[in-house]
Scaffold this motif. Structure first.
Motif, PDB file in Angstrom:
ATOM      1  N   ARG A 197       0.864  -1.181   0.000  1.00  0.00           N
ATOM      2  CA  ARG A 197       0.000   0.000   0.000  1.00  0.00           C
ATOM      3  C   ARG A 197       0.904   1.235   0.000  1.00  0.00           C
ATOM      4  O   ARG A 197       2.059   1.167   0.452  1.00  0.00           O
ATOM      5  N   PRO A 198       0.418   2.374  -0.480  1.00  0.00           N
ATOM      6  CA  PRO A 198       1.263   3.574  -0.557  1.00  0.00           C
ATOM      7  C   PRO A 198       1.901   3.964   0.774  1.00  0.00           C
ATOM      8  O   PRO A 198       3.039   4.445   0.795  1.00  0.00           O
ATOM      9  N   GLU A 199       1.214   3.751   1.891  1.00  0.00           N
ATOM     10  CA  GLU A 199       1.779   4.157   3.184  1.00  0.00           C
ATOM     11  C   GLU A 199       2.922   3.250   3.658  1.00  0.00           C
ATOM     12  O   GLU A 199       3.513   3.489   4.707  1.00  0.00           O
ATOM     13  N   MET A 200       3.248   2.225   2.877  1.00  0.00           N
ATOM     14  CA  MET A 200       4.363   1.326   3.213  1.00  0.00           C
ATOM     15  C   MET A 200       5.626   1.667   2.422  1.00  0.00           C
ATOM     16  O   MET A 200       6.620   0.961   2.510  1.00  0.00           O
ATOM     17  N   THR A 201       5.579   2.755   1.669  1.00  0.00           N
ATOM     18  CA  THR A 201       6.705   3.094   0.796  1.00  0.00           C
ATOM     19  C   THR A 201       7.521   4.254   1.363  1.00  0.00           C
ATOM     20  O   THR A 201       7.085   4.974   2.249  1.00  0.00           O
ATOM     21  N   GLN A 202       8.702   4.424   0.779  1.00  0.00           N
ATOM     22  CA  GLN A 202       9.523   5.581   1.111  1.00  0.00           C
ATOM     23  C   GLN A 202       9.386   6.607  -0.024  1.00  0.00           C
ATOM     24  O   GLN A 202       8.547   6.423  -0.914  1.00  0.00           O
ATOM     25  N   HIS A 203      10.162   7.654   0.004  1.00  0.00           N
ATOM     26  CA  HIS A 203       9.959   8.787  -0.902  1.00  0.00           C
ATOM     27  C   HIS A 203      10.199   8.499  -2.386  1.00  0.00           C
ATOM     28  O   HIS A 203       9.770   9.278  -3.227  1.00  0.00           O
ATOM     29  N   HIS A 204      10.846   7.389  -2.729  1.00  0.00           N
ATOM     30  CA  HIS A 204      11.030   7.020  -4.137  1.00  0.00           C
ATOM     31  C   HIS A 204       9.943   6.064  -4.623  1.00  0.00           C
ATOM     32  O   HIS A 204       9.945   5.651  -5.773  1.00  0.00           O
ATOM     33  N   GLY A 205       9.056   5.670  -3.718  1.00  0.00           N
ATOM     34  CA  GLY A 205       7.983   4.750  -4.094  1.00  0.00           C
ATOM     35  C   GLY A 205       8.322   3.286  -3.884  1.00  0.00           C
ATOM     36  O   GLY A 205       7.511   2.412  -4.185  1.00  0.00           O
ATOM     37  N   TYR A 206       9.512   3.001  -3.372  1.00  0.00           N
ATOM     38  CA  TYR A 206       9.902   1.621  -3.067  1.00  0.00           C
ATOM     39  C   TYR A 206       9.354   1.229  -1.701  1.00  0.00           C
ATOM     40  O   TYR A 206       9.106   2.097  -0.858  1.00  0.00           O
ATOM     41  N   ALA A 207       9.226  -0.066  -1.471  1.00  0.00           N
ATOM     42  CA  ALA A 207       8.864  -0.527  -0.125  1.00  0.00           C
ATOM     43  C   ALA A 207       9.904   0.004   0.856  1.00  0.00           C
ATOM     44  O   ALA A 207      11.111  -0.066   0.594  1.00  0.00           O
ATOM     45  N   HIS A 208       9.460   0.556   1.963  1.00  0.00           N
ATOM     46  CA  HIS A 208      10.382   1.063   2.984  1.00  0.00           C
ATOM     47  C   HIS A 208      11.230  -0.103   3.491  1.00  0.00           C
ATOM     48  O   HIS A 208      10.748  -1.235   3.615  1.00  0.00           O
ATOM     49  N   GLY A 209      12.481   0.165   3.806  1.00  0.00           N
ATOM     50  CA  GLY A 209      13.382  -0.868   4.303  1.00  0.00           C
ATOM     51  C   GLY A 209      12.857  -1.565   5.542  1.00  0.00           C
ATOM     52  O   GLY A 209      13.102  -2.755   5.744  1.00  0.00           O
ATOM     53  N   ALA A 210      12.121  -0.843   6.385  1.00  0.00           N
ATOM     54  CA  ALA A 210      11.547  -1.460   7.585  1.00  0.00           C
ATOM     55  C   ALA A 210      10.513  -2.516   7.214  1.00  0.00           C
ATOM     56  O   ALA A 210      10.385  -3.539   7.900  1.00  0.00           O
ATOM     57  N   ILE A 211       9.790  -2.302   6.126  1.00  0.00           N
ATOM     58  CA  ILE A 211       8.789  -3.264   5.678  1.00  0.00           C
ATOM     59  C   ILE A 211       9.486  -4.505   5.118  1.00  0.00           C
ATOM     60  O   ILE A 211       9.112  -5.639   5.419  1.00  0.00           O
ATOM     61  N   VAL A 212      10.527  -4.291   4.324  1.00  0.00           N
ATOM     62  CA  VAL A 212      11.295  -5.427   3.788  1.00  0.00           C
ATOM     63  C   VAL A 212      11.931  -6.193   4.946  1.00  0.00           C
ATOM     64  O   VAL A 212      11.910  -7.422   4.978  1.00  0.00           O
ATOM     65  N   GLY A 213      12.472  -5.462   5.924  1.00  0.00           N
ATOM     66  CA  GLY A 213      13.069  -6.093   7.103  1.00  0.00           C
ATOM     67  C   GLY A 213      12.061  -6.899   7.898  1.00  0.00           C
ATOM     68  O   GLY A 213      12.354  -8.005   8.358  1.00  0.00           O
ATOM     69  N   LEU A 214      10.861  -6.360   8.069  1.00  0.00           N
ATOM     70  CA  LEU A 214       9.816  -7.091   8.780  1.00  0.00           C
ATOM     71  C   LEU A 214       9.482  -8.395   8.055  1.00  0.00           C
ATOM     72  O   LEU A 214       9.295  -9.431   8.696  1.00  0.00           O
ATOM     73  N   MET A 215       9.419  -8.339   6.731  1.00  0.00           N
ATOM     74  CA  MET A 215       9.104  -9.558   5.974  1.00  0.00           C
ATOM     75  C   MET A 215      10.195 -10.617   6.179  1.00  0.00           C
ATOM     76  O   MET A 215       9.898 -11.794   6.393  1.00  0.00           O
ATOM     77  N   ALA A 216      11.448 -10.205   6.158  1.00  0.00           N
ATOM     78  CA  ALA A 216      12.553 -11.140   6.386  1.00  0.00           C
ATOM     79  C   ALA A 216      12.521 -11.675   7.813  1.00  0.00           C
ATOM     80  O   ALA A 216      12.665 -12.878   8.051  1.00  0.00           O
ATOM     81  N   ASP A 217      12.314 -10.774   8.778  1.00  0.00           N
ATOM     82  CA  ASP A 217      12.261 -11.155  10.189  1.00  0.00           C
ATOM     83  C   ASP A 217      11.129 -12.142  10.431  1.00  0.00           C
ATOM     84  O   ASP A 217      11.317 -13.189  11.057  1.00  0.00           O
ATOM     85  N   ASN A 218       9.924 -11.845   9.931  1.00  0.00           N
ATOM     86  CA  ASN A 218       8.794 -12.752  10.124  1.00  0.00           C
ATOM     87  C   ASN A 218       9.023 -14.092   9.430  1.00  0.00           C
ATOM     88  O   ASN A 218       8.680 -15.138   9.979  1.00  0.00           O
ATOM     89  N   ALA A 219       9.591 -14.069   8.238  1.00  0.00           N
ATOM     90  CA  ALA A 219       9.861 -15.334   7.542  1.00  0.00           C
ATOM     91  C   ALA A 219      10.801 -16.205   8.374  1.00  0.00           C
ATOM     92  O   ALA A 219      10.597 -17.415   8.494  1.00  0.00           O
ATOM     93  N   CYS A 220      11.809 -15.586   8.964  1.00  0.00           N
ATOM     94  CA  CYS A 220      12.740 -16.340   9.818  1.00  0.00           C
ATOM     95  C   CYS A 220      12.040 -16.839  11.077  1.00  0.00           C
ATOM     96  O   CYS A 220      12.155 -18.017  11.438  1.00  0.00           O
ATOM     97  N   ALA A 221      11.328 -15.962  11.752  1.00  0.00           N
ATOM     98  CA  ALA A 221      10.667 -16.343  13.003  1.00  0.00           C
ATOM     99  C   ALA A 221       9.616 -17.422  12.756  1.00  0.00           C
ATOM    100  O   ALA A 221       9.504 -18.376  13.531  1.00  0.00           O
ATOM    101  N   TRP A 222       8.846 -17.288  11.693  1.00  0.00           N
ATOM    102  CA  TRP A 222       7.791 -18.259  11.428  1.00  0.00           C
ATOM    103  C   TRP A 222       8.366 -19.615  11.039  1.00  0.00           C
ATOM    104  O   TRP A 222       7.839 -20.646  11.442  1.00  0.00           O
ATOM    105  N   ALA A 223       9.438 -19.632  10.265  1.00  0.00           N
ATOM    106  CA  ALA A 223      10.095 -20.912   9.950  1.00  0.00           C
ATOM    107  C   ALA A 223      10.629 -21.536  11.239  1.00  0.00           C
ATOM    108  O   ALA A 223      10.478 -22.736  11.472  1.00  0.00           O
TER     109      ALA A 223
END
Length: 147
Positions: A49-75
């Motif tokens: 969603r737009p509120e998950m992006t940074q000023h260039h329109g990319y996914a914010h690093g915190a969102i990408v980090g959360l996805m990696a963190d959750n993938a690790c924790a859930w596995a």
């Protein structure tokens, strides 16, 4: 192959929706969808969603980090029960621009005190090939050890 703590793949998804998403304010707000949490592997999906992006329109690093963190924790949770992240490192490979983020976690080694997990994150859009945007490694700690 790493044994699962759940009775079936369906039980694991139901548990993750009830506990890891619904009880986590951030994961619930993001509306993360568990796709797989079974035998040391996880896969999760996030519709951007737009509120998950940074000023260039990319996914914010915190969102990408959360996805990696959750993938690790859930596995890790699929083999060790209730867990917390003891620490993780992430390398961003390229900007995460797309309609969705998909993360996959794989247990590298499960021990009694910690579980080492690797995660990969991809950005996806329409019919285009997924773009590999990040890799991470985490130390996941069972909660009875972390307390």
């Amino acid at each position: 192959m790493t044994a699962s703590r759940f009775a079936s793949p369906e039980d694991s998804i139901a548990y993750m929706k009830k506990v890891a998403v619904a009880r986590s304010g951030f994961s619930a707000w993001l509306d993360i969808e568990p796709v797989k949490v079974w035998e040391g592997e996880s896969e999760l999906l996030l519709v951007m969603r737009p509120e998950m992006t940074q000023h260039h329109g990319y996914a914010h690093g915190a969102i990408v980090g959360l996805m990696a963190d959750n993938a690790c924790a859930w596995a890790g949770a699929s083999v060790a029960g209730d867990v917390v992240t003891g620490g993780y490192t992430i390398d961003f490979l390229r900007p995460a621009k797309g309609e969705r983020l998909r993360a996959r976690g794989t247990v590298v080694k499960a021990g009694k005190r910690q579980v080492v997990v690797r995660a990969d994150v991809w950005a996806e859009s329409g019919g285009e090939a997924p773009v590999h945007v990040a890799v991470a490694q985490a130390t996941i700690v069972p909660t009875e050890i972390a307390a």
